[in-house]
Scaffold this motif. Structure first.
Motif, PDB file in Angstrom:
ATOM      1  N   LEU B  31      -5.667  25.002 -37.374  1.00  0.00           N
ATOM      2  CA  LEU B  31      -5.708  23.576 -37.492  1.00  0.00           C
ATOM      3  C   LEU B  31      -5.042  23.542 -39.140  1.00  0.00           C
ATOM      4  O   LEU B  31      -5.057  23.828 -39.966  1.00  0.00           O
ATOM      5  N   THR B  32      -4.133  22.332 -38.969  1.00  0.00           N
ATOM      6  CA  THR B  32      -3.182  21.879 -40.013  1.00  0.00           C
ATOM      7  C   THR B  32      -4.088  20.533 -40.575  1.00  0.00           C
ATOM      8  O   THR B  32      -4.389  19.803 -39.761  1.00  0.00           O
ATOM      9  N   ILE B  33      -4.221  20.538 -41.717  1.00  0.00           N
ATOM     10  CA  ILE B  33      -5.063  19.490 -42.235  1.00  0.00           C
ATOM     11  C   ILE B  33      -4.168  18.590 -43.489  1.00  0.00           C
ATOM     12  O   ILE B  33      -3.738  19.350 -44.268  1.00  0.00           O
ATOM     13  N   VAL B  34      -3.811  17.447 -42.963  1.00  0.00           N
ATOM     14  CA  VAL B  34      -3.226  16.770 -43.796  1.00  0.00           C
ATOM     15  C   VAL B  34      -4.053  15.451 -44.306  1.00  0.00           C
ATOM     16  O   VAL B  34      -4.775  14.706 -43.683  1.00  0.00           O
ATOM     17  N   ALA B  35      -4.370  15.102 -45.413  1.00  0.00           N
ATOM     18  CA  ALA B  35      -5.270  14.191 -46.312  1.00  0.00           C
ATOM     19  C   ALA B  35      -4.448  13.259 -47.269  1.00  0.00           C
ATOM     20  O   ALA B  35      -3.647  13.573 -48.104  1.00  0.00           O
ATOM     21  N   PHE B  36      -4.852  11.958 -46.702  1.00  0.00           N
ATOM     22  CA  PHE B  36      -4.096  10.799 -47.756  1.00  0.00           C
ATOM     23  C   PHE B  36      -5.075  10.230 -48.370  1.00  0.00           C
ATOM     24  O   PHE B  36      -5.978   9.880 -48.155  1.00  0.00           O
ATOM     25  N   GLU B  37      -4.675   9.975 -49.726  1.00  0.00           N
ATOM     26  CA  GLU B  37      -5.411   9.361 -50.779  1.00  0.00           C
ATOM     27  C   GLU B  37      -4.492   8.351 -51.376  1.00  0.00           C
ATOM     28  O   GLU B  37      -3.493   8.541 -51.975  1.00  0.00           O
ATOM     29  N   ARG B  38      -4.696   6.935 -51.452  1.00  0.00           N
ATOM     30  CA  ARG B  38      -4.182   5.981 -52.161  1.00  0.00           C
ATOM     31  C   ARG B  38      -4.248   6.362 -53.865  1.00  0.00           C
ATOM     32  O   ARG B  38      -3.096   5.704 -54.434  1.00  0.00           O
ATOM     33  N   GLY B  39      -5.381   6.640 -54.325  1.00  0.00           N
ATOM     34  CA  GLY B  39      -5.316   6.854 -55.804  1.00  0.00           C
ATOM     35  C   GLY B  39      -4.847   8.006 -56.039  1.00  0.00           C
ATOM     36  O   GLY B  39      -4.215   8.890 -55.457  1.00  0.00           O
ATOM     37  N   ARG B  40      -5.029   8.213 -57.562  1.00  0.00           N
ATOM     38  CA  ARG B  40      -4.703   9.643 -58.102  1.00  0.00           C
ATOM     39  C   ARG B  40      -5.634  10.822 -57.993  1.00  0.00           C
ATOM     40  O   ARG B  40      -5.387  11.851 -58.294  1.00  0.00           O
ATOM     41  N   TYR B  41      -7.072  10.252 -57.836  1.00  0.00           N
ATOM     42  CA  TYR B  41      -7.961  11.302 -57.735  1.00  0.00           C
ATOM     43  C   TYR B  41      -8.652  11.472 -56.566  1.00  0.00           C
ATOM     44  O   TYR B  41      -8.589  10.863 -55.491  1.00  0.00           O
ATOM     45  N   THR B  42      -9.055  12.940 -56.194  1.00  0.00           N
ATOM     46  CA  THR B  42      -9.832  13.161 -55.117  1.00  0.00           C
ATOM     47  C   THR B  42     -11.178  13.511 -55.413  1.00  0.00           C
ATOM     48  O   THR B  42     -11.679  14.100 -56.576  1.00  0.00           O
ATOM     49  N   SER B  43     -12.220  13.604 -54.387  1.00  0.00           N
ATOM     50  CA  SER B  43     -13.636  14.119 -54.651  1.00  0.00           C
ATOM     51  C   SER B  43     -14.099  14.067 -56.025  1.00  0.00           C
ATOM     52  O   SER B  43     -14.549  14.659 -56.553  1.00  0.00           O
ATOM     53  N   TYR B  44     -14.446  12.603 -56.184  1.00  0.00           N
ATOM     54  CA  TYR B  44     -14.843  12.292 -57.569  1.00  0.00           C
ATOM     55  C   TYR B  44     -16.385  11.554 -57.165  1.00  0.00           C
ATOM     56  O   TYR B  44     -16.625  11.200 -56.028  1.00  0.00           O
ATOM     57  N   SER B  45     -17.043  11.364 -58.342  1.00  0.00           N
ATOM     58  CA  SER B  45     -18.435  10.524 -58.346  1.00  0.00           C
ATOM     59  C   SER B  45     -18.037   9.331 -58.910  1.00  0.00           C
ATOM     60  O   SER B  45     -17.937   8.979 -59.851  1.00  0.00           O
ATOM     61  N   ALA B  46     -17.738   8.046 -57.817  1.00  0.00           N
ATOM     62  CA  ALA B  46     -17.690   7.092 -58.146  1.00  0.00           C
ATOM     63  C   ALA B  46     -18.918   6.393 -58.782  1.00  0.00           C
ATOM     64  O   ALA B  46     -19.115   5.522 -59.868  1.00  0.00           O
ATOM     65  N   CYS B  47     -20.187   6.885 -58.450  1.00  0.00           N
ATOM     66  CA  CYS B  47     -21.319   6.538 -59.171  1.00  0.00           C
ATOM     67  C   CYS B  47     -21.629   6.822 -60.645  1.00  0.00           C
ATOM     68  O   CYS B  47     -22.227   6.401 -61.387  1.00  0.00           O
ATOM     69  N   GLY B  48     -20.578   7.956 -60.828  1.00  0.00           N
ATOM     70  CA  GLY B  48     -20.975   8.227 -62.506  1.00  0.00           C
ATOM     71  C   GLY B  48     -19.939   7.334 -63.359  1.00  0.00           C
ATOM     72  O   GLY B  48     -19.853   7.388 -64.581  1.00  0.00           O
ATOM     73  N   ILE B  49     -18.960   6.486 -62.522  1.00  0.00           N
ATOM     74  CA  ILE B  49     -18.057   5.578 -63.705  1.00  0.00           C
ATOM     75  C   ILE B  49     -18.875   4.829 -64.563  1.00  0.00           C
ATOM     76  O   ILE B  49     -18.331   4.870 -65.773  1.00  0.00           O
ATOM     77  N   PRO B  50     -19.963   4.145 -64.380  1.00  0.00           N
ATOM     78  CA  PRO B  50     -20.564   3.558 -65.440  1.00  0.00           C
ATOM     79  C   PRO B  50     -21.048   4.545 -66.687  1.00  0.00           C
ATOM     80  O   PRO B  50     -20.925   3.892 -67.935  1.00  0.00           O
ATOM     81  N   TYR B  51     -21.280   5.593 -66.487  1.00  0.00           N
ATOM     82  CA  TYR B  51     -21.577   6.711 -67.468  1.00  0.00           C
ATOM     83  C   TYR B  51     -20.789   7.184 -68.257  1.00  0.00           C
ATOM     84  O   TYR B  51     -20.612   7.733 -69.381  1.00  0.00           O
ATOM     85  N   TRP B  52     -19.466   7.280 -67.668  1.00  0.00           N
ATOM     86  CA  TRP B  52     -18.232   7.433 -68.425  1.00  0.00           C
ATOM     87  C   TRP B  52     -17.717   6.166 -69.189  1.00  0.00           C
ATOM     88  O   TRP B  52     -17.248   6.286 -70.370  1.00  0.00           O
TER      89      TRP B  52
END
Lengths: 466, 466
Positions: B31-52
């Motif tokens: 299996l070849t896996i290609v993943a596209f992400e529009r932003g700069r970051y991957t696999s992050y906790s968006a829910c953590g943004i307020p605490y940052w």
């Protein structure tokens, strides 16, 4: 026809929950309630005694949720310092003795609630009845123990038994600046945990400065010329100086009266009751530490001395004898405690218990954090799950960790209660926000890992062909 | 035959969970896996943004659980700053655009995972696209917002929408010493709670110094000569100065691409998927904030944007497309958050939701403590339960309280998941020790009171004879 008569033996959680429920459903015109309590106190939190000894709880009165006076205000004829010394189930009377006045008299009943609680297990060794040897089952016990400590002459404390109560009292004495040693036959403290979890408990106990003498029993309690305990001798030959000895070996159901009266006991040694808390003697109900319960996983009858069961069972007995309908559906072995800042909890079966109950199982252990890993204050949590082979049914769980770790056991207890498979547990819609858990709650991570273990075992070649 | 090709659109929780699970089951030869992400970051906790943003989390990197490099090390061709602009489901290709170089190209797939997440709801008012108006859905959003705050010129912040994210960002800005106002159409913040619980949230928000403008909408965002937002005008005519406006109105599933490609949406507006996370387009899977889920109590399709579901759904998609078998069994609406030191949580249906789903129900509210009442640090906890008439089935629960209160919602979520009646909930073998709960855990007290309410309702004369 006059009012029916309810007599309650035992003025703590189970007995007084039953009395209160009955009173709620039947007024004084319909039901006369007489409650006997040997001690001075009623409806108190025995589980809170260690925290009063340590000073975390300042006032003993805070442990009392309802005083004798309050019960009397509620229309209950509450007689403290009065011991029931015999029950005549044929005549439906109990024989009571006023411990202060010495007067003895019979009290008739239509319904009787037997709620005598438990007594501390006492190893049959020389000196066990010496002065300076204390149990911590009742508030009177606790008051005596604390008075002894407050006397100022105690320096060395030996706790016999490293179970929940033993460790809680050990910590309380350690907080008071005393030299504390815990002796236990098991290899690790709180033997109801698997040894791999028990190791964490042992470390925490040692780290707070309490000495542990494990895999060793008590051979003798040495007494001085005044009959006061001065040291504990262990089976392996150690001599541990002791101005004070605390019995923390767990408890036995207090069934002496019932046995003499012919109220049948069950295979576990507790009083046999049905789901409605009826004993096998006409008109006699029982509840609390003195009865046996069904363990929903092992199918065995077990005696579990715990305030939470006592309250529920007392409520059930009181509703039923008050003319309502309620049942107590059994226990699954949930327990929790704190040793210094270490939190531990368990539910369901341990490995040994699962084995004894005839289950085949796999285990999974995971380490995670109580909050999102990046969140300030995220603390360690280790979960161990035990799941049945093939079916994946969750059989048991143990948690060890720091702040906010152990109470998660309730989720697993609820899952076990509902006979969930780990596969479904990992899909549970549990709450998530960074201050409360990682995005995969530790409970879910553990379930995922247990599912993988079940899956791997199912794929492995069967070791018993045929 | 060469390797199969998996293309993933979206590099956060859902997409990368799917990719990782598929990789675990199928090596690079298969299996070849290609993943596209529009932003700069991957696999992050968006829910953590307020605490940052608040500074509780010091370093943005801590919110990233797996960087693009780590994914590449895992054999995934991770392409960040690359937007997928079209999907051809007939030809099984996606059209990608390199956001930095500008190059466009087609990428073929055998399996596609659509995991584009959500976009913030934007009220259709003048000025909504002005500079200074921010969403907080992605880490790039968060980084832009924080950069603006760090610039030092922001003094007045207006948050449009008082839901979870809105309040979390409000607190973060308040902690930074800014003047913060939250505007919301509802009468109380976090409209998914019943108003009686919402009042507590409103008080907590005000007590920390954040202004609340409730029962009011946004009419216009006023901009300065430079096109920068300067104030928010509400429907009732107030003018709220704003150097910074944050969109906290909740989110919509990001389904534009799917709609254009003819991948069917469901009644809720999210992408329609089956239990295995398959869309109705051949070879296309979907997971995360962009899909709809079954609500196990209402039976309705709902879109719930939450990292915990995204992770589970991604895992399910990845296992299935990797040749295994897994299902996502739906949601029950569990959520939790913290406002200053107030903890709130919910699960199941609110009163309004239960009503809309056609249930008849009773409610019970109890106040208790998180530890034994006498134990140091015992904090307030209020629970509200919603139970079906007659059957007593638990339909919903809401908790509001202080330290250690809200996470108890998970016990109720597990009870609801298993369709328990409140009568059985009150018998649950939950853990008890004074540092962790009263002898009747608040959950059990609430169940007991809800049972009484069910019982009382059942005894009342039927209001609809016939």
């Amino acid at each position: 026809m006059g009012a029916q008569r309810l007599v309650v033996i035992g003025g703590d959680a189970a007995g007084m929950s039953a009395a209160s429920q009955a009173r709620k459903r039947r007024g004084p015109d319909e039901l006369t309630i007489v409650a006997f309590e040997r001690g001075r106190y009623t409806s108190y939190s025995a589980c809170g005694i260690p925290y009063w000894i340590s000073g975390a709880v300042e006032d003993m009165d805070k442990l009392v949720s309802r005083t004798p006076e309050k019960h009397r205000d509620n229309g209950i004829d509450m007689r403290t310092r009065t011991e029931v010394i015999a029950i005549d189930v044929a005549a439906r009377t109990v024989r009571a003795r006023d411990l202060d006045g010495g007067r003895e008299y019979d009290e008739p009943y239509d319904d009787l609630v037997y709620a005598t609680g438990s007594v501390p297990a006492r190893p049959p060794v020389p000196g066990i009845d010496a002065a300076g040897v204390y149990g911590v089952q009742t508030l009177d016990d606790g008051a005596a123990l604390r008075a002894e400590l407050d006397g100022g002459h105690v320096q060395h404390v030996v706790i016999i038994g490293g179970g929940y109560i033993g460790l809680e009292v050990a910590e309380a004495c350690q907080v008071r600046g005393l030299d504390v040693t815990v002796v236990d036959r098991s290899a690790t403290p709180v033997g109801t945990f698997d040894p791999d979890v028990g190791e964490f408990i042992a470390d925490a106990v040692r780290n707070m400065g309490v000495k542990l003498v494990m895999s060793d029993g008590v051979a003798e309690i040495e007494t001085g010329a005044d009959g006061q305990a001065v040291a504990v001798h262990t089976a392996s030959g150690r001599r541990l100086p002791a101005d004070l000895v605390v019995l923390g070996l767990g408890v036995r159901p207090n069934v002496a009266l019932a046995r003499e009266a012919g109220i049948p006991l069950g295979p576990s040694g507790g009083i046999a009751v049905d789901h409605r808390m009826r004993t096998q003697a006409e008109g006699v109900w029982a509840a609390g530490d003195c009865v046996e319960s069904i363990h929903r996983l092992s199918g065995q009858r077990v005696v579990v001395a715990l305030g939470t069961h006592a309250n529920k069972q007392g409520r059930v007995a009181g509703i039923n004898l008050g003319g309502g309908y309620a049942t107590f559906p059994g226990v699954i072995g949930t327990a929790i405690t704190k040793v210094c800042d270490l939190e531990v909890a368990r539910t369901g079966l341990s490995e040994r218990e699962a084995d004894e109950a005839g289950y085949r199982f796999v285990t999974a252990v995971v380490d995670s954090t109580t909050k999102a890993g990046y969140f300030p204050g995220a603390a360690q949590i280790r979960l161990k799950l035990i799941a049945e082979q093939r079916t994946g049914r969750l059989l048991g769980a143990q948690i060890v960790g720091r702040e906010d770790a152990a109470k998660r056991i309730d989720v697993l207890a609820t899952a076990i209660w509902n006979e969930m498979d780990v596969d479904e547990v990992l899909s549970l819609d549990l709450s998530y926000a960074p201050p409360f858990s990682p995005v995969w709650d530790p409970v879910l991570i553990a379930a995922r890992k247990a599912f993988d273990a079940v899956d791997a075992e199912a794929r492995s070649p069967d070791d018993q062909p045929g």
